[in-house]
Design a protein around this motif. Structure first.
Motif, PDB file in Angstrom:
ATOM      1  N   GLN A  26      35.278  18.149  43.743  1.00 37.95           N
ATOM      2  CA  GLN A  26      36.312  19.142  44.002  1.00 37.95           C
ATOM      3  C   GLN A  26      35.716  20.342  44.755  1.00 37.95           C
ATOM      4  OE1 GLN A  26      39.652  18.575  43.218  1.00 37.95           O
ATOM      5  NE2 GLN A  26      38.696  16.556  42.898  1.00 37.95           N
ATOM      6  N   PRO A  27      36.544  21.074  45.504  1.00 39.03           N
ATOM      7  CA  PRO A  27      36.032  22.238  46.255  1.00 39.03           C
ATOM      8  C   PRO A  27      35.455  23.311  45.331  1.00 39.03           C
ATOM      9  CG  PRO A  27      38.193  21.583  47.070  1.00 39.03           C
ATOM     10  CD  PRO A  27      37.966  20.815  45.810  1.00 39.03           C
ATOM     11  N   ILE A  28      34.414  23.954  45.808  1.00 39.06           N
ATOM     12  CA  ILE A  28      33.813  25.086  45.113  1.00 39.06           C
ATOM     13  C   ILE A  28      34.554  26.354  45.543  1.00 39.06           C
ATOM     14  CG2 ILE A  28      31.724  26.476  44.840  1.00 39.06           C
ATOM     15  CD1 ILE A  28      31.447  23.749  43.578  1.00 39.06           C
ATOM     16  N   LEU A  29      35.013  27.153  44.562  1.00 41.02           N
ATOM     17  CA  LEU A  29      35.728  28.396  44.876  1.00 41.02           C
ATOM     18  C   LEU A  29      34.749  29.564  44.838  1.00 41.02           C
ATOM     19  CD1 LEU A  29      38.297  30.035  45.429  1.00 41.02           C
ATOM     20  CD2 LEU A  29      38.675  30.118  42.943  1.00 41.02           C
ATOM     21  N   LEU A  30      34.594  30.239  45.968  1.00 41.91           N
ATOM     22  CA  LEU A  30      33.717  31.400  46.098  1.00 41.91           C
ATOM     23  C   LEU A  30      34.562  32.643  46.337  1.00 41.91           C
ATOM     24  CD1 LEU A  30      30.969  32.840  46.534  1.00 41.91           C
ATOM     25  CD2 LEU A  30      31.070  32.070  48.926  1.00 41.91           C
ATOM     26  N   ARG A  31      34.396  33.638  45.482  1.00 43.25           N
ATOM     27  CA  ARG A  31      35.125  34.899  45.626  1.00 43.25           C
ATOM     28  C   ARG A  31      34.222  35.934  46.302  1.00 43.25           C
ATOM     29  NH1 ARG A  31      39.534  34.631  41.812  1.00 43.25           N
ATOM     30  NH2 ARG A  31      39.287  32.777  40.494  1.00 43.25           N
ATOM     31  N   MET A  88      34.052  23.934  50.261  1.00 44.16           N
ATOM     32  CA  MET A  88      34.030  25.263  49.647  1.00 44.16           C
ATOM     33  C   MET A  88      35.254  26.046  50.109  1.00 44.16           C
ATOM     34  SD  MET A  88      31.085  28.248  49.833  1.00 44.16           S
ATOM     35  CE  MET A  88      29.918  27.277  48.893  1.00 44.16           C
ATOM     36  N   GLU A  89      35.925  26.661  49.163  1.00 46.43           N
ATOM     37  CA  GLU A  89      37.057  27.536  49.463  1.00 46.43           C
ATOM     38  C   GLU A  89      36.649  28.982  49.208  1.00 46.43           C
ATOM     39  OE1 GLU A  89      40.309  26.282  47.056  1.00 46.43           O
ATOM     40  OE2 GLU A  89      40.538  24.338  48.078  1.00 46.43           O
ATOM     41  N   ILE A  90      37.127  29.883  50.038  1.00 43.33           N
ATOM     42  CA  ILE A  90      36.780  31.301  49.907  1.00 43.33           C
ATOM     43  C   ILE A  90      38.031  32.090  49.570  1.00 43.33           C
ATOM     44  CG2 ILE A  90      35.903  33.330  51.111  1.00 43.33           C
ATOM     45  CD1 ILE A  90      34.249  31.440  52.853  1.00 43.33           C
ATOM     46  N   LYS A  91      37.912  32.942  48.557  1.00 47.31           N
ATOM     47  CA  LYS A  91      39.004  33.835  48.202  1.00 47.31           C
ATOM     48  C   LYS A  91      38.528  35.271  48.376  1.00 47.31           C
ATOM     49  CE  LYS A  91      42.346  35.120  44.641  1.00 47.31           C
ATOM     50  NZ  LYS A  91      42.841  34.884  43.259  1.00 47.31           N
ATOM     51  N   ARG A  92      39.160  35.993  49.277  1.00 46.51           N
ATOM     52  CA  ARG A  92      38.786  37.378  49.500  1.00 46.51           C
ATOM     53  C   ARG A  92      39.540  38.264  48.508  1.00 46.51           C
ATOM     54  NH1 ARG A  92      37.374  40.087  55.260  1.00 46.51           N
ATOM     55  NH2 ARG A  92      36.881  42.183  54.482  1.00 46.51           N
TER      56      ARG A  92
END
Length: 527
Positions: free
Chosen positions: A367-372, A399-403
């Motif tokens: 599953q995608p890794i969520l990076l904040r 990898m998914e990025i959440k700003r």
């Protein structure tokens, strides 16, 4: 020509000529900009501090969720504010070592297990109350209380007992620690009346200024404490700290003269900013590091193959080149840089998408890794996150990025969410860095790292007075952390600050930390 240049420099020092005009006149006389700067700085420092006026700072990191309780200080803004109104027992000296603050002297027992701090005679709090050893002892004890949520809790867990003996605070440790004075310089451990037990947010301390206006996350105004004990610090009548989290806006405020000092000049624009004749960019190499932190007690980061996939999936050199722009050096998944006294170099872990892909497949996680992330974590953090995402993509790691919003990042994301960008300014010693952030029981263990062997070595190293053996212990600890921890450290940053010609007194490399160890507004003066 020499006499004429000295005359012109004297006019600048006296406030009768601008720095810009001086540079122009010096150039006309054939002096290079570098030589003119050196001449002017030497003259201004020789003429000594001026008293009066207002120093204004634009700083990054503050938010509406910050607190005046020094135990909770978690970014540059509350650290600076705390410096204005309060002081610890001791502080780092510019030339190295430790010097007295609230304590005028200190000494340890032969086995370094007991330390005595003599309180400075005649010193008072900003409310006029005399400072006692009991106040100091209670201040330390408050930070050992789990409910205080103090950033110094890890330090205080090494303390067995705090008592008083007349005007002396006696600190009895659980075991020997030759670094104890450095630990007591921690910026959380400000001495407060009654230890701050009744109201830790009252901002009453022994510092050179008294807070007059507080708008959390926006602005702070402090006026000179007329009863402050040290004439060599606190030259301006007033200091104003303005929170400007946006990098562009912070630099613009400096360039327009709205503020005289700023921190965290973006590396990509530092060279351009330094070209302005009225601005000096100040760089300091030290232990600061820009990082990605993962909670290794939380899925999927509790899977060591996931962590190794991420560690091999990051291109450290690319980040140093594109994020630091030459203002720093490559990291190696340990918080200890060459700035530390017992530093050991490890084989550099390089970007290897094949190894990253191997560990990712072996982990069984798909599953995608969520990076904040947020610009508030470190300058260029969203760009660094995007680079991480791209380098991982080449290894087949999604990898998914959440700003996240800047405001509240240090209370709502850092040390709360399982994977995010972060920043550490470092500490003076390995013991303090490891104790604050990697001891299994530390409140600021932001990777949830837990190693019995690491904890055992940490305690043992404090008592080891043989430098070679102590170095070997720290090397083993660094290896354990590097290979099994949740820290991904791609780079060690230089501290990049900037000042205008409206202030003077900057000292390069002061104590090896940003903003002259956050004392810039207190030690500088209005030019």
């Amino acid at each position: 020509m020499k006499d004429q240049l000295n005359y012109l420099a004297g006019r600048v020092s006296a406030g009768l000529m601008s720095r810009r005009e001086f540079m122009g006149r010096a150039a006309a006389l054939g002096l290079t900009a570098a030589a003119a700067n050196t001449l002017l700085s030497t003259r201004v420092m020789a003429d000594g501090p001026k008293k009066g006026g207002t120093i204004r700072m634009g700083v990054q990191g503050g938010s509406t969720t910050d607190s005046l309780d020094p135990a909770l200080a978690a970014n540059q803004t509350p650290l600076l504010v705390g410096r204005m109104w309060g002081e610890p027992l001791v502080e780092l000296a510019d030339g190295g070592g430790v010097q007295g603050k609230v304590a005028e002297s200190f000494e340890g027992s032969a086995d370094a297990a007991t330390w005595r701090f003599k309180i400075r005679n005649g010193i008072t709090f900003s409310n006029g109350q005399s400072v006692t050893a009991e106040d100091a002892a209670k201040s330390l004890l408050r930070h050992s209380n789990e409910d205080a949520k103090s950033g110094a809790l890890g330090i205080m867990r090494g303390v067995k007992e705090v008592t008083t003996d007349g005007d002396t605070v006696v600190v009895q440790l659980n075991g020997p620690n030759a670094d104890l004075p450095y630990l007591m310089a921690d910026y959380h451990l400000l001495i407060q009346p009654g230890g701050g037990m009744d109201d830790p947010t009252a901002a009453i301390g022994t510092g050179p200024y008294i807070l007059k206006e507080v708008d959390m996350g926006v602005r702070f105004i402090a006026e000179k404490n007329p009863n402050y004990w040290d004439a060599d610090i606190g030259h301006a009548n007033e200091i104003e700290i303005i929170v400007i989290n946006d990098n562009t806006a912070r630099v613009a405020a400096l360039q327009s003269g709205q503020v005289n000092i700023i921190d965290r000049v973006p590396p990509r624009t530092a060279g351009l900013v330094n070209r302005a004749p009225s601005i000096d960019v100040r760089t300091t190499s030290g232990p600061g590091h820009y990082v990605f932190i993962a909670h290794v007690n939380t899925a999927p980061f509790d899977n060591q193959d996931v962590m190794m996939a991420l560690k091999y999936g990051i291109n450290r050199q690319e980040m140093v080149d594109k994020i630091l722009h030459g203002y720093g050096s490559i990291g190696n998944d340990t918080p200890i840089s060459a700035a530390y006294p017992y530093y050991t170099e490890f084989e550099q872990r390089d970007y290897d998408p094949d190894k990253a892909a191997h560990h990712w497949k072996k982990s069984g996680h798909d599953q995608p890794i969520l990076l904040r992330t947020s610009e508030n974590s470190f300058p260029g953090a969203p760009d660094a996150a995007a680079l991480f995402q791209q380098s991982c993509q080449a290894a087949g790691i999604p990898m998914e990025i959440k700003r996240e919003p800047n405001d509240g990042y240090w209370s709502e994301v850092w040390n709360a969410k399982p994977f995010c960008t972060s920043y550490w300014g470092g500490r003076p010693t390995q013991d303090q860095m490891f104790t604050t952030a990697y001891l299994s029981t530390a409140d600021w263990n932001d990777t949830r790292f837990n190693s019995a062997r690491f904890d055992e070595l940490l305690v043992a190293a404090r008592a080891e007075l043989d430098d070679a053996k102590r170095t070997a212990m720290y090397a083993e600890m660094g290896g354990i952390l590097r290979d099994t921890g949740g820290l991904i450290c791609p780079m060690f940053n230089d501290f990049i600050d900037a000042t205008t010609d409206r202030v003077a007194g900057w000292v390069d490399g002061a104590a090896g930390f940003a903003l002259m160890n956050s004392y810039a507004p207190l030690k500088m003066w209005v030019a």
